[in-house]
Write a protein that holds these residues in place. Structure first.
Motif, mmCIF file in Angstrom:
data_model
loop_
_atom_site.group_PDB
_atom_site.id
_atom_site.type_symbol
_atom_site.label_atom_id
_atom_site.label_comp_id
_atom_site.label_asym_id
_atom_site.label_seq_id
_atom_site.Cartn_x
_atom_site.Cartn_y
_atom_site.Cartn_z
ATOM 1 N N VAL A 95 0.869 -1.173 0.000
ATOM 2 C CA VAL A 95 0.000 0.000 0.000
ATOM 3 C C VAL A 95 0.902 1.217 0.000
ATOM 4 O O VAL A 95 1.830 1.321 0.808
ATOM 5 C CB VAL A 95 -0.918 0.019 1.234
ATOM 6 C CG1 VAL A 95 -1.773 1.270 1.226
ATOM 7 C CG2 VAL A 95 -1.786 -1.225 1.265
ATOM 8 N N SER A 96 0.628 2.134 -0.896
ATOM 9 C CA SER A 96 1.460 3.334 -0.971
ATOM 10 C C SER A 96 0.572 4.535 -1.277
ATOM 11 O O SER A 96 0.197 4.784 -2.409
ATOM 12 C CB SER A 96 2.529 3.175 -2.058
ATOM 13 O OG SER A 96 3.333 4.318 -2.139
ATOM 14 N N ASN A 97 0.170 5.238 -0.221
ATOM 15 C CA ASN A 97 -0.595 6.466 -0.395
ATOM 16 C C ASN A 97 -0.141 7.493 0.637
ATOM 17 O O ASN A 97 0.765 7.230 1.440
ATOM 18 C CB ASN A 97 -2.102 6.207 -0.300
ATOM 19 C CG ASN A 97 -2.486 5.516 0.998
ATOM 20 O OD1 ASN A 97 -2.048 5.916 2.081
ATOM 21 N ND2 ASN A 97 -3.300 4.467 0.881
ATOM 22 N N LYS A 98 -0.773 8.619 0.648
ATOM 23 C CA LYS A 98 -0.312 9.700 1.528
ATOM 24 C C LYS A 98 -0.478 9.350 3.001
ATOM 25 O O LYS A 98 0.232 9.888 3.850
ATOM 26 C CB LYS A 98 -1.095 10.984 1.216
ATOM 27 C CG LYS A 98 -2.592 10.864 1.496
ATOM 28 C CD LYS A 98 -3.308 12.165 1.220
ATOM 29 C CE LYS A 98 -4.799 12.041 1.552
ATOM 30 N NZ LYS A 98 -5.503 13.319 1.336
ATOM 31 N N ASP A 99 -1.417 8.436 3.323
ATOM 32 C CA ASP A 99 -1.669 8.119 4.724
ATOM 33 C C ASP A 99 -0.855 6.927 5.217
ATOM 34 O O ASP A 99 -0.551 6.827 6.398
ATOM 35 C CB ASP A 99 -3.165 7.825 4.932
ATOM 36 C CG ASP A 99 -4.026 9.020 4.560
ATOM 37 O OD1 ASP A 99 -3.627 10.140 4.905
ATOM 38 O OD2 ASP A 99 -5.074 8.805 3.926
ATOM 39 N N LEU A 100 -0.515 5.987 4.319
ATOM 40 C CA LEU A 100 0.078 4.737 4.777
ATOM 41 C C LEU A 100 0.991 4.158 3.707
ATOM 42 O O LEU A 100 0.665 4.179 2.522
ATOM 43 C CB LEU A 100 -1.037 3.727 5.095
ATOM 44 C CG LEU A 100 -0.630 2.402 5.740
ATOM 45 C CD1 LEU A 100 -0.032 2.638 7.110
ATOM 46 C CD2 LEU A 100 -1.832 1.491 5.839
ATOM 47 N N ILE A 101 2.147 3.645 4.129
ATOM 48 C CA ILE A 101 3.075 2.959 3.226
ATOM 49 C C ILE A 101 3.423 1.611 3.850
ATOM 50 O O ILE A 101 4.013 1.556 4.927
ATOM 51 C CB ILE A 101 4.354 3.782 2.987
ATOM 52 C CG1 ILE A 101 4.022 5.131 2.327
ATOM 53 C CG2 ILE A 101 5.334 3.000 2.113
ATOM 54 C CD1 ILE A 101 5.225 6.029 2.129
ATOM 55 N N VAL A 102 3.010 0.548 3.177
ATOM 56 C CA VAL A 102 3.275 -0.805 3.666
ATOM 57 C C VAL A 102 3.781 -1.628 2.493
ATOM 58 O O VAL A 102 3.171 -1.628 1.421
ATOM 59 C CB VAL A 102 2.004 -1.452 4.255
ATOM 60 C CG1 VAL A 102 2.294 -2.869 4.714
ATOM 61 C CG2 VAL A 102 1.459 -0.620 5.407
ATOM 62 N N ASP A 103 4.918 -2.333 2.688
ATOM 63 C CA ASP A 103 5.425 -3.180 1.612
ATOM 64 C C ASP A 103 4.656 -4.501 1.601
ATOM 65 O O ASP A 103 3.994 -4.869 2.570
ATOM 66 C CB ASP A 103 6.918 -3.434 1.782
ATOM 67 C CG ASP A 103 7.230 -4.176 3.056
ATOM 68 O OD1 ASP A 103 7.303 -5.411 3.021
ATOM 69 O OD2 ASP A 103 7.375 -3.508 4.110
ATOM 70 N N GLU A 104 4.777 -5.221 0.490
ATOM 71 C CA GLU A 104 4.001 -6.444 0.314
ATOM 72 C C GLU A 104 4.345 -7.499 1.352
ATOM 73 O O GLU A 104 3.459 -8.166 1.889
ATOM 74 C CB GLU A 104 4.229 -7.014 -1.093
ATOM 75 C CG GLU A 104 3.427 -8.288 -1.352
ATOM 76 C CD GLU A 104 3.722 -8.896 -2.707
ATOM 77 O OE1 GLU A 104 3.183 -9.985 -2.986
ATOM 78 O OE2 GLU A 104 4.500 -8.287 -3.473
ATOM 79 N N GLU A 105 5.639 -7.678 1.637
ATOM 80 C CA GLU A 105 6.043 -8.700 2.597
ATOM 81 C C GLU A 105 5.425 -8.437 3.963
ATOM 82 O O GLU A 105 4.896 -9.341 4.610
ATOM 83 C CB GLU A 105 7.574 -8.739 2.711
ATOM 84 C CG GLU A 105 8.287 -9.218 1.474
ATOM 85 C CD GLU A 105 8.047 -10.689 1.203
ATOM 86 O OE1 GLU A 105 7.571 -11.398 2.120
ATOM 87 O OE2 GLU A 105 8.336 -11.135 0.079
ATOM 88 N N THR A 106 5.466 -7.196 4.402
ATOM 89 C CA THR A 106 4.885 -6.844 5.712
ATOM 90 C C THR A 106 3.384 -7.052 5.708
ATOM 91 O O THR A 106 2.807 -7.553 6.687
ATOM 92 C CB THR A 106 5.214 -5.389 6.064
ATOM 93 O OG1 THR A 106 6.637 -5.224 6.103
ATOM 94 C CG2 THR A 106 4.634 -5.008 7.413
ATOM 95 N N ALA A 107 2.736 -6.693 4.593
ATOM 96 C CA ALA A 107 1.281 -6.842 4.506
ATOM 97 C C ALA A 107 0.872 -8.309 4.597
ATOM 98 O O ALA A 107 -0.079 -8.664 5.304
ATOM 99 C CB ALA A 107 0.777 -6.226 3.201
ATOM 100 N N ARG A 108 1.590 -9.177 3.889
ATOM 101 C CA ARG A 108 1.248 -10.604 3.903
ATOM 102 C C ARG A 108 1.463 -11.205 5.292
ATOM 103 O O ARG A 108 0.621 -11.963 5.797
ATOM 104 C CB ARG A 108 2.090 -11.353 2.870
ATOM 105 C CG ARG A 108 1.754 -11.025 1.427
ATOM 106 C CD ARG A 108 2.636 -11.811 0.468
ATOM 107 N NE ARG A 108 2.285 -13.219 0.483
ATOM 108 C CZ ARG A 108 1.440 -13.803 -0.366
ATOM 109 N NH1 ARG A 108 0.856 -13.092 -1.302
ATOM 110 N NH2 ARG A 108 1.195 -15.101 -0.284
ATOM 111 N N VAL A 109 2.609 -10.908 5.905
ATOM 112 C CA VAL A 109 2.903 -11.467 7.218
ATOM 113 C C VAL A 109 1.948 -10.915 8.268
ATOM 114 O O VAL A 109 1.485 -11.636 9.158
ATOM 115 C CB VAL A 109 4.373 -11.177 7.599
ATOM 116 C CG1 VAL A 109 4.650 -11.616 9.026
ATOM 117 C CG2 VAL A 109 5.320 -11.877 6.647
ATOM 118 N N SER A 110 1.613 -9.638 8.178
ATOM 119 C CA SER A 110 0.708 -9.017 9.154
ATOM 120 C C SER A 110 -0.666 -9.673 9.133
ATOM 121 O O SER A 110 -1.312 -9.827 10.174
ATOM 122 C CB SER A 110 0.568 -7.514 8.870
ATOM 123 O OG SER A 110 1.801 -6.852 9.063
#
Length: 1332
Positions: free
Chosen positions: A476-491
């Motif tokens: 996710v990459s927008n003005k409010d939040l930046i999360v990489d794919e690896e972190t998103a999947r593990v989270s």
């Protein structure tokens, strides 16, 4: 069919509190009204209609006799449970639309039996079943129920069958004998014999089974089958599909194409129409009305739903077909084959345990990695179910999954029945949600659903399907939040783990949402029930954009918003006092959370919150408090992060892929429990209530925030848990894993994350190396000691010879002088015992090479397969679903089919998706191997050895199996040719006609060989009541066995009611109960429980799963305890076939379990007194040991020693000598020349050598005598006396030197005494001769 209701009565009976009582209930069934012509029966008539009438008459008579049922229920059981029991009872299962009455009063299904019978004083309460008129829904429910009972519900169907192929049960095909009944204990038998005055039997031989000759013969045959299985196990045969147990008793039974009912006929009461094709190929169209079912006049080309007129063949009388209240009665009347097939099906099922064929209610059947090509018989109703909203998910249209789930959470828990009801409903709704979530997710993966935000990029699409919210676990990459794919999947996974912990407790003030994760073809979707009102629109208004001055539509602000925790829109932490109090009362204590400051921006207020600064608390429209985004509830593994992420030095591309490395819940629980136990005067309850030993979940997530508690946990994992687990493996306290899933299960149960797999391998390699070093040092020490011992032995023998010579000189002197020899010179030599070197019994250094190398091998397979999974995920993610099999087959051909075709090409599957448009066509074998090696280090910190690909592709199917399970692949069961010579051999083995038609495959794998299936992570619900009963049983087992066993039975009964009988947790408890019964000497019961466990595990975990293998090992122990060596050998064959099926290729290894099985077979063979078979088994065992640890190992020598013993019992002395000589050499090298074991082997060698020499000397002497006799016949008379004496002497020597006929009956110890005794006697005789 509900398997859970089968045990409803026994469950209710077994769960008792002080106020609970049992009630006997008599339930009277109604006598169904039969159309008048059904009573017609003319024995002289032989037409078809006569057969119909006769069948109807006999069925009616039987039903009249069995119209009253007697049950015993607990008074707290609800009336609904009584109805559920009637739904599976043989006499009432086709009555699906009923209600119970008592004294003319209709009973509410939600009322308890005690409440409904409050004024009943009869010993047996009498209830009546009354029929209700059908509605469209109840009529459709009746149709589905009848379909289930008449074979349209295959045992291999579950909620995932639309997307994956399920396994079949093969356990029932094992040729097991019936379980032997428990024998009367010896003491009881003696007492019984004394009372009856019977003669006592001879005492039983030690370690010998009391089995008949037939079983001994069957055991020997099965052992030879095991030899064959060890050499020729086949994965294809092992995983071949069995035929369905349940088969249809009709050709088709579905809704008619004339539905829906026209308006004109709705007013006449028609509900819907059914079409049936019988096994006689007759087609009937049936009208459903409130009063039941009748055959109508419709045909394939004409619609006429009115009642059909039939003509009797005997008198040509025209009569109507009649209305039947149950569809079964109608079908039985019109189809003779239908009735016979139903009876055959019911008979078949009656011979099987229900676990072999019932459908799962709260779990999924196992989806094997290799499947047979499925058949797909035509059945229109499968498609019609969806259109008629008759799917197994019984969610009403006006309620959402969240509404039902939260309503269940509000149920009272003031009694055991209420608690069971709560757990049952929670488990059911969770499973129903999972099924719905999978179906919705698959429609998204296949682009059949439209996102709510189609203008966004694909990975940010969100969906709302049937009130289930879907989002991709992606960057996710927008003005409010930046999360990489690896972190998103593990989270996403970590969030689900937290929810699973919450499922074990009942939170009153805080709620969470149902969650399921679906992985498919490289993509991951998160499915959740939305917080009520969160996605609801509050309306919109037109206003001008102050920048562009354009009129825009702006949504009103939603009232449902973040009240506590992270507000992403505002970018700050919010606080709510009421929400804070609710979290502190329950949530924080469960996870041992510490209230802390969490400032993510300068605008944050200085408030303290309980959970992570990335979590959110909302209040929905239903006024309930919801917590979301719970991934960071557990603490970070700070030591790992510092070493491999924050402070990683070197190439940043080799840094760990993400920082979301949290500790597992099991690790935190272990650490917290240990802290409490070490604290003096502190008990668990007090520590929980006072929230002792808590931690800050934001420590090391927010800059500058640290927590020593989290440091301690991370250190505890590395310094205590991992070393202790490895120590258990090294010391044999933990079983070496059968496969990667077994290893992962063990690590997870101890709280070890899979990122430590590399460390596990390195620790094992270091230990193996250190053991080899110790072994080498020991061998050097032994060699030195042997040389020293030889020197001592030589000098000591010289000293004794000198003493003997001096003594003989003195004796000679006395003799020459005519004096009497003093007694001190005629006795034994007086030796100084201090000078003797007595045999030692030091422990040898044994390197468990087979176990350690297997552990390394299994762990490496897990690392490689997971690395390949990540590789496939990366390349599959951008592909259309239809092209993913092309990627899989291409990669598999490059990795595993290189020796068949070194230059494979990707297969085209669709002209709209040309492979040249995608990146994967540029892959080479070298680039794939490089990617895998990189992933292995990135994710598991493990450097693969140089020859890893050759090592693991020499035996590829173990690795292929692991890849398939991890990515979600099902491989078609067929011959796969890894080398050209394999195909040529296969071709030549075929019949000439088939051989000429064979088309040589261009590659090992093809697109059509693969099925891509979803991999699902779902919420797990456990029964706390079942756990409480089980713990109660464990606490009482040493004091009150009867009560303890009752508690265990209650625990399993509750589990079966909550989860249904077909569930892994039920199998686990049956397995544990089997072990307990076996320890108590109740072996026959232990066998029954363990067999049931195996049947469940096979269906829900798989025939090649570690759970199944573990259960079968336990089953063999129970069978042996029950004196059933044949049954044990049957199970051993299945285990060996499973393990050996993967031992393909040149680089073989032997799993320690196989060696253990052959050792057990040796003992069983001795138990059935078959020494020849024992020798065969020991030879096979020797070959296995030679392969795994070498023929210079102690294990090989010990086996050789046992072989020698067995050969001696058969009087095959030369073979015995051959093996004991080999053993003696190894013992000398490994243990030392002066070791007890070596000394015994030397005695065997000496004894057997002397024995063979004596036998040979005697043979030579007899041959010489025969020759002398022939040479001098003239002297026969003069030498008669001498010959007689010689013959007499010869017979005497023959008696002494020839094999002792009693030798075969002696034990090993007795044989040793025999050899030592002969040796001793000979030496004494020689001494006496010397004196003379």
């Amino acid at each position: 069919m509900s398997a859970a209701t089968t045990d409803a009565v026994s469950t209710s009976d077994s769960i008792k509190t002080e106020q609970n009582e049992n009630v006997q209930v008599s339930i009277k069934l109604p006598v169904l009204s039969i159309p008048r012509h059904h009573h017609h029966n003319n024995n002289d008539t032989k037409g078809k209609k006569s057969n119909r009438n006769h069948k109807a008459s006999s069925t009616t008579a039987d039903n009249t006799k069995k119209n009253e049922l007697l049950f015993q229920f607990n008074k707290d059981v609800k009336i609904r449970t009584v109805v559920d029991v009637l739904a599976i009872s043989e006499q009432s299962k086709y009555l699906t639309n009923i209600q119970l009455t008592h004294n003319g009063k209709i009973l509410s299904e939600e009322a308890t039996l005690g409440e409904s019978l409050a004024n009943n004083n009869d010993k047996v309460a009498k209830l009546n079943v009354s029929l209700k008129p059908y509605t469209t829904r109840s009529g459709l429910h009746h149709l589905l129920t009848v379909r289930d009972f008449v074979g349209f519900s295959s045992e291999s169907i579950d909620g995932l069958s639309e997307f994956a192929i399920s396994t079949h049960s093969k356990f029932n095909s094992l040729p097991l004998d019936d379980i032997k009944e428990k024998k009367i204990p010896i003491e009881e038998k003696k007492d019984q014999e004394k009372e009856e005055g019977t003669k006592e039997e001879e005492p039983k031989k030690k370690n010998v089974f009391e089995v008949n000759d037939e079983e001994k013969s069957k055991f020997a045959s099965m052992v030879h089958e095991i030899f064959e299985a060890s050499a020729n196990s086949s994965i294809n045969k092992l995983l071949s599909a069995e035929t369905d147990i349940i088969t249809p008793c009709l050709r088709s039974l579905s809704l008619s194409g004339y539905n829906p009912v026209p308006v004109f006929y709705k007013s006449k009461g028609h509900l819907f129409y059914i079409q049936v094709v019988t096994l006689e190929s007759e087609t009937f169209h049936i009208t459903v009305t409130p009063s039941g079912f009748f055959v109508n006049k419709s045909s394939a080309t004409k619609f006429d739903p009115n009642e059909k007129i039939f003509e009797e063949e005997d008198n040509k009388t025209q009569i109507k077909s009649g209305t039947f209240y149950t569809l079964y009665d109608l079908l039985a009347y019109h189809s003779k084959k239908f009735t016979s097939h139903v009876e055959a099906l019911e008979k078949k099922l009656s011979n099987l345990e229900s676990v072999s064929y019932v459908k799962p209610l709260t779990t999924f059947l196992h989806k094997p990695w290799m499947v047979s090509s499925p058949t797909n018989p035509s059945d229109f109703l499968r498609l019609q179910l969806t259109s008629q909203d008759l799917s197994p998910i019984t969610k009403s249209n006006d309620t959402t999954f969240n509404d039902q789930y939260q309503a269940i959470k509000d149920l009272p828990l003031d009694s055991i029945p209420n608690r069971i009801e709560f757990e049952k409903l929670q488990t059911k709704i969770t499973h129903d949600f999972t099924i719905a979530a999978i179906k919705g997710a698959m429609s998204i993966f296949t682009n059949d659903s439209i996102p709510l935000n189609p203008e966004s990029v694909t990975n940010e699409h969100i969906y709302l399907i049937d009130d289930i919210f879907y989002s991709f676990a992606d960057k996710v990459s927008n003005k409010d939040l930046i999360v990489d794919e690896e972190t998103a999947r593990v989270s996403a996974t970590q969030d689900l783990k937290t929810i699973n912990v919450l499922n074990r407790v009942k939170l009153d003030q805080v709620r969470y949402v149902l969650t399921t994760i679906v992985d498919f073809a490289g993509k991951r979707l998160i499915a959740q029930t939305p917080v009520p009102g969160l996605l609801s629109s509050m309306g919109a208004k037109l206003e001008k954009d102050p920048v562009t001055d354009e009129t825009i539509l702006k949504d009103f602000k939603n009232d449902v918003m973040v009240q506590y925790g992270l507000d992403e829109e505002e970018g700050k932490i919010l606080y709510d006092e009421e929400f804070d109090a609710a979290l502190g009362a329950e949530f924080a204590k469960i996870f041992h959370l510490q209230k802390h400051h969490a400032k993510v921006s300068a605008d944050d207020d200085d408030n303290k919150i309980w959970f992570s600064s990335k979590s959110r608390g909302l209040i929905g429209f239903d006024k309930r408090k919801y917590v979301l985004d719970l991934a960071n509830t557990y603490p970070i593994d700070i030591n790992f992060v510092k070493e491999h992420f924050d402070s990683f030095k070197g190439d940043t591309s080799r840094r760990y892929p993400h920082r979301q490395t949290l500790l597992r819940p099991e690790l935190v629980d272990k650490w917290w429990t240990e802290k409490v136990e070490k604290e003096d005067g502190l008990d668990m309850v007090t520590a929980f209530n006072e929230n002792k030993f808590n931690y800050n979940p934001d420590a090391y997530h927010i800059e500058g925030v640290e927590d020593k508690t989290i440091d301690n946990m991370s250190t505890y994992l590395n310094d205590d848990i991992i070393p202790n687990v490895m120590k258990d493996y090294f010391e044999g306290k933990a079983n070496i894993p059968y496969n990667g899933e077994h290893l992962v299960d063990t690590l997870h149960k101890h709280g070890i994350n899979l990122r430590y797999l590399g460390k596990i391998i390195e620790i094992t390699k270091e230990y193996l190396e250190s053991e080899n070093t110790k072994h080498s040092a020991k061998l050097e020490e032994v060699a030195k000691d042997n040389a020293d011992y030889e020197d001592w032995e030589a000098s000591y023998l010289m000293k004794i010879e000198k003493m003997i010579a001096e003594r003989q000189a003195k004796i000679n002197k006395y003799v020459q002088e005519g004096k009497e020899v003093p007694p001190e010179l005629t006795g034994d030599l007086k030796l100084n015992e201090d000078e003797l070197r007595k045999p030692t019994n030091e422990e040898p250094v044994i390197v468990a090479k087979d176990e350690l190398e297997t552990l390394i091998h299994v762990a490496e397979v897990e690392v490689i397969s997971r690395s390949i999974k990540h590789f496939l995920r990366a390349f599959a993610k951008p592909l259309p679903v239809a092209l993913v099999p092309s990627l899989i087959s291409f990669v598999f051909n490059l990795l595993f089919g290189e020796q068949y075709n070194a230059d494979p090409k990707p297969e085209e599957v669709n002209e709209f998706y040309p492979t040249k448009s995608y990146e994967f066509v540029n892959l080479t074998r070298a680039s794939i191997l490089e990617f895998i090696q990189k992933e292995a280090f990135l994710r598991f910190r493990y450097e693969l050895p140089e020859n890893w690909i050759n090592k693991h592709t020499g035996n590829p199917f173990q690795l292929i199996r692991s890849i398939c399970y991890k990515f979600g692949i099902q491989l078609i069961n067929k011959e796969y040719f890894l080398r050209r010579e394999q195909y040529e051999y296969y071709k030549q083995s075929q019949d000439k006609k088939i051989r000429n038609k064979l088309v040589e495959p261009t590659t090992t794998f093809a697109v059509n060989d693969f099925v891509i299936i979803p991999k699902v992570k779902t919420s797990e619900c456990t029964s706390l009541i079942a756990q409480e009963y089980w713990q109660q049983g464990l606490s009482l087992i040493n004091e009150d066995q009867t009560t303890a066993l009752t508690s265990f039975a209650q625990s399993i009964a509750v589990l079966e009611e909550v989860n249904s009988v077909l569930h892994p947790t039920v199998a686990e408890k049956y397995l544990a109960l089997s072990t307990i019964y076996n320890q108590l000497g109740l072996s026959s019961e232990a066998v029954a429980f363990c067999r049931k466990s195996c049947k469940i595990y096979e269906r829900v975990c798989g025939i090649d799963s570690f759970e199944m293998l573990r259960a079968m090992i336990n089953l063999t122990l129970s069978e042996i305890s029950n004196e059933s060596p044949y049954n044990a050998s049957v199970i051993y064959k299945r285990i060996i076939s499973t393990l050996q099926a993967f031992q393909i290729g040149s680089d073989q290894y032997v799993h320690p379990s196989i060696t253990n099985i052959y050792t057990s077979l040796e003992q069983l063979s001795l138990g059935v007194e078959n020494p020849k078979l024992t020798i065969e088994i020991l030879k096979k065992l020797s070959d296995l040991i030679s392969t795994s640890v070498g023929d210079d190992s102690l294990a090989y020598a010990y086996t050789g020693s046992r072989l020698s013993n067995m050969y001696v019992t058969l009087k095959e002395y030369r073979h015995g000598l051959e093996h004991v000589v080999m053993a003696e050499k190894v013992f000398t090298k490994e243990l030392g020349a002066n070791h007890v074991q070596t000394a015994q082997a030397k005695q065997w060698v000496t004894g057997l050598t002397n024995l063979l020499n004596n036998i040979q000397n005697k043979i030579n002497e007899e041959q010489k005598q025969v020759q002398e006799s022939h040479q001098s016949k003239a002297k026969a008379s003069s030498t008669g006396s001498s010959s007689s004496n010689n013959n007499s002497h010869s017979k005497k020597n023959k008696k002494n030197n020839e094999p002792n006929p009693e030798l075969a009956k002696k034990s090993v110890d007795e044989l040793l005494d025999f050899i030592e005794g002969d040796s001793g006697k000979k030496s004494k005789k020689n001494k006496k001769n010397g004196k003379k």
